[in-house]
Design a protein around this motif. Structure first.
Motif, PDB file in Angstrom:
ATOM      1  N   ASN A  57       0.806  -1.219   0.000  1.00 40.64           N
ATOM      2  CA  ASN A  57       0.000   0.000   0.000  1.00 40.64           C
ATOM      3  C   ASN A  57       0.843   1.275   0.000  1.00 40.64           C
ATOM      4  OD1 ASN A  57       0.965  -0.459   2.530  1.00 40.64           O
ATOM      5  ND2 ASN A  57      -0.924   0.005   3.617  1.00 40.64           N
ATOM      6  N   GLU A  58       2.139   1.146  -0.191  1.00 35.99           N
ATOM      7  CA  GLU A  58       3.006   2.316  -0.261  1.00 35.99           C
ATOM      8  C   GLU A  58       3.545   2.503  -1.673  1.00 35.99           C
ATOM      9  OE1 GLU A  58       6.090   2.464   2.621  1.00 35.99           O
ATOM     10  OE2 GLU A  58       4.737   2.263   4.348  1.00 35.99           O
ATOM     11  N   PRO A 116       2.175   0.063  -6.605  1.00 30.56           N
ATOM     12  CA  PRO A 116       1.805  -1.315  -6.931  1.00 30.56           C
ATOM     13  C   PRO A 116       0.287  -1.488  -7.088  1.00 30.56           C
ATOM     14  CG  PRO A 116       3.279  -1.219  -5.033  1.00 30.56           C
ATOM     15  CD  PRO A 116       2.802   0.173  -5.298  1.00 30.56           C
ATOM     16  N   ALA A 117      -0.095  -2.524  -7.772  1.00 30.38           N
ATOM     17  CA  ALA A 117      -1.503  -2.900  -7.850  1.00 30.38           C
ATOM     18  C   ALA A 117      -1.983  -3.300  -6.458  1.00 30.38           C
ATOM     19  CB  ALA A 117      -1.698  -4.055  -8.828  1.00 30.38           C
ATOM     20  N   HIS A 118      -3.258  -3.060  -6.186  1.00 33.76           N
ATOM     21  CA  HIS A 118      -3.798  -3.316  -4.848  1.00 33.76           C
ATOM     22  C   HIS A 118      -3.640  -4.774  -4.438  1.00 33.76           C
ATOM     23  CE1 HIS A 118      -6.385  -3.025  -1.352  1.00 33.76           C
ATOM     24  NE2 HIS A 118      -7.079  -4.049  -1.813  1.00 33.76           N
ATOM     25  N   ASP A 119      -3.740  -5.678  -5.408  1.00 34.11           N
ATOM     26  CA  ASP A 119      -3.685  -7.112  -5.098  1.00 34.11           C
ATOM     27  C   ASP A 119      -2.335  -7.729  -5.446  1.00 34.11           C
ATOM     28  OD1 ASP A 119      -3.947  -6.786  -7.804  1.00 34.11           O
ATOM     29  OD2 ASP A 119      -5.469  -8.340  -8.083  1.00 34.11           O
ATOM     30  N   SER A 137      20.073   5.668 -26.396  1.00 31.80           N
ATOM     31  CA  SER A 137      19.047   4.782 -25.875  1.00 31.80           C
ATOM     32  C   SER A 137      19.637   4.069 -24.669  1.00 31.80           C
ATOM     33  CB  SER A 137      18.602   3.771 -26.928  1.00 31.80           C
ATOM     34  OG  SER A 137      17.619   2.905 -26.397  1.00 31.80           O
ATOM     35  N   MET A 138      19.166   4.468 -23.471  1.00 28.79           N
ATOM     36  CA  MET A 138      19.734   3.936 -22.229  1.00 28.79           C
ATOM     37  C   MET A 138      18.623   3.348 -21.372  1.00 28.79           C
ATOM     38  SD  MET A 138      22.314   7.108 -21.482  1.00 28.79           S
ATOM     39  CE  MET A 138      20.995   8.265 -21.881  1.00 28.79           C
ATOM     40  N   LYS A 139      18.891   2.176 -20.815  1.00 23.52           N
ATOM     41  CA  LYS A 139      17.883   1.474 -20.020  1.00 23.52           C
ATOM     42  C   LYS A 139      18.430   1.155 -18.627  1.00 23.52           C
ATOM     43  CE  LYS A 139      15.269  -0.819 -23.712  1.00 23.52           C
ATOM     44  NZ  LYS A 139      14.765  -2.124 -24.226  1.00 23.52           N
ATOM     45  N   LEU A 140      17.494   1.125 -17.683  1.00 23.23           N
ATOM     46  CA  LEU A 140      17.777   0.670 -16.321  1.00 23.23           C
ATOM     47  C   LEU A 140      16.729  -0.346 -15.922  1.00 23.23           C
ATOM     48  CD1 LEU A 140      18.564   3.992 -14.378  1.00 23.23           C
ATOM     49  CD2 LEU A 140      20.191   2.210 -15.022  1.00 23.23           C
ATOM     50  N   GLU A 141      17.113  -1.269 -15.085  1.00 20.29           N
ATOM     51  CA  GLU A 141      16.147  -2.218 -14.515  1.00 20.29           C
ATOM     52  C   GLU A 141      15.998  -1.923 -13.030  1.00 20.29           C
ATOM     53  OE1 GLU A 141      16.952  -6.294 -15.226  1.00 20.29           O
ATOM     54  OE2 GLU A 141      16.002  -6.284 -17.208  1.00 20.29           O
ATOM     55  N   LEU A 142      14.787  -1.563 -12.605  1.00 18.58           N
ATOM     56  CA  LEU A 142      14.499  -1.279 -11.213  1.00 18.58           C
ATOM     57  C   LEU A 142      13.727  -2.453 -10.614  1.00 18.58           C
ATOM     58  CD1 LEU A 142      13.419   2.464 -11.477  1.00 18.58           C
ATOM     59  CD2 LEU A 142      15.706   1.524 -11.062  1.00 18.58           C
ATOM     60  N   GLU A 143      13.917  -2.652  -9.318  1.00 16.16           N
ATOM     61  CA  GLU A 143      13.265  -3.775  -8.643  1.00 16.16           C
ATOM     62  C   GLU A 143      12.451  -3.274  -7.453  1.00 16.16           C
ATOM     63  OE1 GLU A 143      16.340  -6.435  -7.464  1.00 16.16           O
ATOM     64  OE2 GLU A 143      16.925  -6.957  -9.513  1.00 16.16           O
ATOM     65  N   ALA A 144      11.201  -3.689  -7.398  1.00 15.59           N
ATOM     66  CA  ALA A 144      10.316  -3.376  -6.271  1.00 15.59           C
ATOM     67  C   ALA A 144       9.963  -4.686  -5.572  1.00 15.59           C
ATOM     68  CB  ALA A 144       9.060  -2.671  -6.752  1.00 15.59           C
ATOM     69  N   VAL A 145      10.369  -4.794  -4.321  1.00 18.22           N
ATOM     70  CA  VAL A 145      10.076  -5.996  -3.538  1.00 18.22           C
ATOM     71  C   VAL A 145       8.871  -5.695  -2.652  1.00 18.22           C
ATOM     72  CG1 VAL A 145      10.947  -7.669  -1.887  1.00 18.22           C
ATOM     73  CG2 VAL A 145      12.502  -6.631  -3.561  1.00 18.22           C
ATOM     74  N   VAL A 146       7.756  -6.324  -2.954  1.00 15.21           N
ATOM     75  CA  VAL A 146       6.507  -6.071  -2.232  1.00 15.21           C
ATOM     76  C   VAL A 146       6.448  -6.942  -0.981  1.00 15.21           C
ATOM     77  CG1 VAL A 146       3.993  -6.193  -2.337  1.00 15.21           C
ATOM     78  CG2 VAL A 146       5.284  -5.401  -4.318  1.00 15.21           C
ATOM     79  N   GLU A 147       6.313  -6.272   0.156  1.00 12.37           N
ATOM     80  CA  GLU A 147       6.140  -6.983   1.411  1.00 12.37           C
ATOM     81  C   GLU A 147       4.672  -7.358   1.594  1.00 12.37           C
ATOM     82  OE1 GLU A 147       7.389  -4.167   4.271  1.00 12.37           O
ATOM     83  OE2 GLU A 147       9.526  -4.565   4.015  1.00 12.37           O
ATOM     84  N   GLY A 148       4.448  -8.372   2.375  1.00  9.51           N
ATOM     85  CA  GLY A 148       3.074  -8.707   2.712  1.00  9.51           C
ATOM     86  C   GLY A 148       2.460  -7.633   3.606  1.00  9.51           C
ATOM     87  N   ALA A 149       1.161  -7.416   3.485  1.00  9.52           N
ATOM     88  CA  ALA A 149       0.493  -6.373   4.267  1.00  9.52           C
ATOM     89  C   ALA A 149      -0.660  -6.968   5.068  1.00  9.52           C
ATOM     90  CB  ALA A 149      -0.037  -5.275   3.341  1.00  9.52           C
ATOM     91  N   TYR A 150      -0.802  -6.500   6.311  1.00  6.62           N
ATOM     92  CA  TYR A 150      -1.927  -6.872   7.150  1.00  6.62           C
ATOM     93  C   TYR A 150      -2.998  -5.790   7.048  1.00  6.62           C
ATOM     94  CZ  TYR A 150       1.274 -10.187   9.385  1.00  6.62           C
ATOM     95  OH  TYR A 150       2.164 -11.200   9.640  1.00  6.62           O
ATOM     96  N   ASP A 151      -4.223  -6.186   6.775  1.00  9.22           N
ATOM     97  CA  ASP A 151      -5.316  -5.215   6.726  1.00  9.22           C
ATOM     98  C   ASP A 151      -6.634  -5.937   6.958  1.00  9.22           C
ATOM     99  OD1 ASP A 151      -6.430  -2.746   6.586  1.00  9.22           O
ATOM    100  OD2 ASP A 151      -6.227  -2.491   4.428  1.00  9.22           O
ATOM    101  N   ILE A 152      -7.532  -5.274   7.669  1.00  5.54           N
ATOM    102  CA  ILE A 152      -8.805  -5.892   8.033  1.00  5.54           C
ATOM    103  C   ILE A 152      -9.918  -4.861   7.900  1.00  5.54           C
ATOM    104  CG2 ILE A 152      -8.605  -5.326  10.486  1.00  5.54           C
ATOM    105  CD1 ILE A 152      -9.864  -8.018  11.129  1.00  5.54           C
ATOM    106  N   GLU A 153     -11.101  -5.324   7.554  1.00  2.00           N
ATOM    107  CA  GLU A 153     -12.269  -4.442   7.437  1.00  2.00           C
ATOM    108  C   GLU A 153     -13.455  -5.079   8.158  1.00  2.00           C
ATOM    109  OE1 GLU A 153     -15.195  -2.353   4.087  1.00  2.00           O
ATOM    110  OE2 GLU A 153     -13.572  -3.688   3.469  1.00  2.00           O
TER     111      GLU A 153
END
Length: 285
Positions: A57-58, A116-119, A137-153
């Motif tokens: 969610n960030e 990130p996508a919500h799911d 023409s220059m490229k970079l590869e970025l990495e996003a490591v998604v942690e698990g999230a706790y959420d309740i409704e």
């Protein structure tokens, strides 16, 4: 700190060019700055951090630098390949951009913001970004490591958070507990905050485990004491565990019972009759 680029030299068979200390220094320098370079103009596209870990969610924020080392002005088009459902934008000087105009020898700081996508499942996501001009023409590869999230409704099956009850009676309120996070929730307890002398019991009063995306039904039995004045009252129900919490505010309209209403009307009639008798009796004197 500027990027360090290494040019591979010819090696003779059997001769060692790198000592263990040299190899350690090489890996240290590579880990500090990741870069893409155009060999013709020596223009560069670098990122200080290429791997960031954060909850789903960030927003992931990467800082990059684009430098034009050509001998003329260049317009760089910025593009990226993000996973489905993700949102990626480039920002420079506080504004969202899709291209950058750079004079010779100049550089520009570009922030790459990735939502990130919500799911999105907890894992590592790789997405290439590109700065492209007429000559480069220059490229970079970025990495996003998604942690698990706790959420309740905590809500109701219909989404309605209001109801009616007669004073001195009980009513059942159907609640729904939903795991809206990406990790399982354990030992969820239910509590209430109600007006004085009101009572609430839950069935069940605790949920042992709730998987991501799943829901559980809970019945809250609300008891309103006798002689409660008619009107609107607020009760709060809470579902929580050690990692997350959610509160639902429920509005209850209390109505007077027929018996109480009848007694009240009878008292009013008696009072009116008594006044009438007094007027008749003393009005003649």
């Amino acid at each position: 700190m500027s990027a360090v680029y290494l040019q591979k030299k010819g090696l003779r068979r059997g001769k060692k060019w790198f000592s263990p200390l040299s190899l350690a220094l090489l890996f240290t320098l590579i880990s500090i700055t990741v870069s893409a370079q155009n060999s013709a103009s020596e223009s560069s596209f670098t990122a200080r951090l290429f791997n960031i870990e954060a909850p789903v969610n960030e927003t992931f924020r990467f800082q990059t630098t684009l430098k034009n080392n050509a001998n003329k002005i260049q317009v760089y088009e910025l593009s990226a390949e993000a996973p489905k459902g993700w949102r990626l934008v480039f920002k420079a000087r506080g504004s969202q951009v899709t291209s950058i105009n750079l004079e010779p020898g100049k550089s520009e700081s570009i922030n790459v913001e990735v939502k990130p996508a919500h799911d999105a499942a907890p894992e590592k996501y790789i997405f290439p970004i590109e700065a492209k001009s007429e000559n480069d023409s220059m490229k970079l590869e970025l990495e996003a490591v998604v942690e698990g999230a706790y959420d309740i409704e905590l809500t109701t099956p219909s989404g309605r958070l209001s109801g009616e009850i007669t004073e001195g009676k009980n009513t059942e309120i159907h609640l729904k507990v939903i795991n809206t996070g990406s990790l399982p929730l354990n030992e969820i307890t239910l509590t209430s905050n109600t007006p004085s002398k009101w009572e609430v019991s839950f069935s069940p009063s605790e949920l042992e485990e709730l998987e991501p995306g799943k829901s559980a039904d809970v019945i809250a039995t609300l008891s309103v004491p006798n002689k409660t004045l008619a009107g609107d009252y607020v009760s709060k129900f809470t579902a929580k565990n050690s990692d997350s919490t959610s509160t639902a505010t429920y509005r209850v309209t209390v109505k007077t019972s027929l018996l109480s209403g009848g007694i009240g009307i009878l008292i009013i009639l008696i009072a009116v009759g008594f006044v009438y008798v007094l007027i008749r009796k003393f009005g003649r004197r």
